[in-house]
Motif scaffolding. Sequence first.
Motif, PDB file in Angstrom:
ATOM      1  N   VAL A   1       0.835  -1.202   0.000  1.00  0.00           N
ATOM      2  CA  VAL A   1       0.000   0.000   0.000  1.00  0.00           C
ATOM      3  C   VAL A   1       0.869   1.250   0.000  1.00  0.00           C
ATOM      4  O   VAL A   1       0.603   2.208  -0.738  1.00  0.00           O
ATOM      5  CB  VAL A   1      -0.962   0.001   1.207  1.00  0.00           C
ATOM      6  CG1 VAL A   1      -1.706   1.329   1.299  1.00  0.00           C
ATOM      7  CG2 VAL A   1      -1.956  -1.146   1.096  1.00  0.00           C
TER       8      VAL A   1
ATOM      9  N   GLU B   1       0.865   4.068  -2.923  1.00  0.00           N
ATOM     10  CA  GLU B   1       0.524   5.472  -2.679  1.00  0.00           C
ATOM     11  C   GLU B   1       1.409   6.398  -3.500  1.00  0.00           C
ATOM     12  O   GLU B   1       0.920   7.327  -4.163  1.00  0.00           O
ATOM     13  CB  GLU B   1       0.671   5.791  -1.190  1.00  0.00           C
ATOM     14  CG  GLU B   1      -0.396   5.165  -0.317  1.00  0.00           C
ATOM     15  CD  GLU B   1      -0.129   5.379   1.158  1.00  0.00           C
ATOM     16  OE1 GLU B   1       0.974   5.870   1.507  1.00  0.00           O
ATOM     17  OE2 GLU B   1      -1.017   5.055   1.972  1.00  0.00           O
ATOM     18  N   ARG B   2       2.709   6.139  -3.462  1.00  0.00           N
ATOM     19  CA  ARG B   2       3.651   7.007  -4.180  1.00  0.00           C
ATOM     20  C   ARG B   2       3.487   6.867  -5.691  1.00  0.00           C
ATOM     21  O   ARG B   2       3.429   7.875  -6.416  1.00  0.00           O
ATOM     22  CB  ARG B   2       5.089   6.653  -3.767  1.00  0.00           C
ATOM     23  CG  ARG B   2       6.159   7.441  -4.523  1.00  0.00           C
ATOM     24  CD  ARG B   2       7.530   7.141  -3.991  1.00  0.00           C
ATOM     25  NE  ARG B   2       7.894   5.730  -4.078  1.00  0.00           N
ATOM     26  CZ  ARG B   2       8.368   5.151  -5.188  1.00  0.00           C
ATOM     27  NH1 ARG B   2       8.515   5.866  -6.295  1.00  0.00           N
ATOM     28  NH2 ARG B   2       8.705   3.881  -5.180  1.00  0.00           N
TER      29      ARG B   2
ATOM     30  N   GLU C   1       0.123   8.388  -6.997  1.00  0.00           N
ATOM     31  CA  GLU C   1       0.140   9.847  -7.019  1.00  0.00           C
ATOM     32  C   GLU C   1       0.883  10.362  -8.241  1.00  0.00           C
ATOM     33  O   GLU C   1       0.393  11.255  -8.963  1.00  0.00           O
ATOM     34  CB  GLU C   1       0.787  10.388  -5.747  1.00  0.00           C
ATOM     35  CG  GLU C   1       0.855  11.906  -5.710  1.00  0.00           C
ATOM     36  CD  GLU C   1       1.406  12.440  -4.403  1.00  0.00           C
ATOM     37  OE1 GLU C   1       2.079  13.496  -4.440  1.00  0.00           O
ATOM     38  OE2 GLU C   1       1.180  11.825  -3.350  1.00  0.00           O
TER      39      GLU C   1
ATOM     40  N   ASP D   1      -7.648   2.171  -1.189  1.00  0.00           N
ATOM     41  CA  ASP D   1      -7.650   3.594  -1.561  1.00  0.00           C
ATOM     42  C   ASP D   1      -6.275   4.237  -1.344  1.00  0.00           C
ATOM     43  O   ASP D   1      -6.148   5.306  -0.720  1.00  0.00           O
ATOM     44  CB  ASP D   1      -8.708   4.367  -0.772  1.00  0.00           C
ATOM     45  CG  ASP D   1     -10.133   4.084  -1.242  1.00  0.00           C
ATOM     46  OD1 ASP D   1     -10.294   3.436  -2.295  1.00  0.00           O
ATOM     47  OD2 ASP D   1     -11.087   4.501  -0.549  1.00  0.00           O
ATOM     48  N   PRO D   2      -5.203   3.621  -1.870  1.00  0.00           N
ATOM     49  CA  PRO D   2      -3.849   4.133  -1.579  1.00  0.00           C
ATOM     50  C   PRO D   2      -3.618   5.539  -2.118  1.00  0.00           C
ATOM     51  O   PRO D   2      -3.846   5.813  -3.293  1.00  0.00           O
ATOM     52  CB  PRO D   2      -2.933   3.118  -2.266  1.00  0.00           C
ATOM     53  CG  PRO D   2      -3.772   2.503  -3.344  1.00  0.00           C
ATOM     54  CD  PRO D   2      -5.158   2.463  -2.778  1.00  0.00           C
ATOM     55  N   GLY D   3      -3.190   6.429  -1.223  1.00  0.00           N
ATOM     56  CA  GLY D   3      -2.831   7.783  -1.630  1.00  0.00           C
ATOM     57  C   GLY D   3      -3.985   8.721  -1.864  1.00  0.00           C
ATOM     58  O   GLY D   3      -3.775   9.868  -2.284  1.00  0.00           O
TER      59      GLY D   3
END
Length: 225
Positions: A52, A56-57, A60, A78-80
């Motif tokens: 996760v 996220e990174r 984005e 729902d990462p980021g």
Amino acid sequence: MKRVFVLNPNSSPAITASLSACLEPLRRTSAHAIICSELSEAPLGIESDADVVLAERLAEQRILAEPCQAAVIACFSDPGLPAIRAKARMPVFGIAEAAYCSALMLGRRFGVISLGPASIARHARQIADMGLSARLAGDRAIDMSVAEGNRPDALETIALVGQQLCVEDGAQVLILGCAGMGGHRAALQDRLGVPVIDPVQAAVAVALSALDLDYLPQTVRSSAA
């Protein structure tokens, strides 16, 4: 024509193809384009907390660079999502958040069919953050990977867990807790006789509505408040 970008933040083309196929009913009724893609640098499945964090990174970077008018993060963690919303100049939706909100309108208490225990812990945190813990009937795992949950032979296990959520936990609506499970939605709903939410469909439906109604991005609304 406006574009909704649906990002599968793992590296599996098979999962992207599966979730894209589930979006065909929305494509047939929308004037907007729905574009699906995966992240080649990501793991094959977003299953651990470390996955996760990486997603996220990567999510984005990809979403902020994509030429689109709305975006969907197609992973049930729902990462980021908060960070992307803070920077994007367009509406951005997470499939878990969209599924939980949709479930509230279809039943008093909802159940989540998850991949494994780590997923359940992440879901519990988000559900609590949204103030929805009292509406959660239960969250049960099928103990499969993302790829395994996407296979046709996973339906029997998914249906068994769904039945337990309805009969033992009192769920009136079920949520498929992984983007790769969407192909089972119709069969599961027919078998169990309760509404079953594919979270990718739920999020993309909201994204299309946001474009149809010309909603401002979440960050614009917040800064004006």
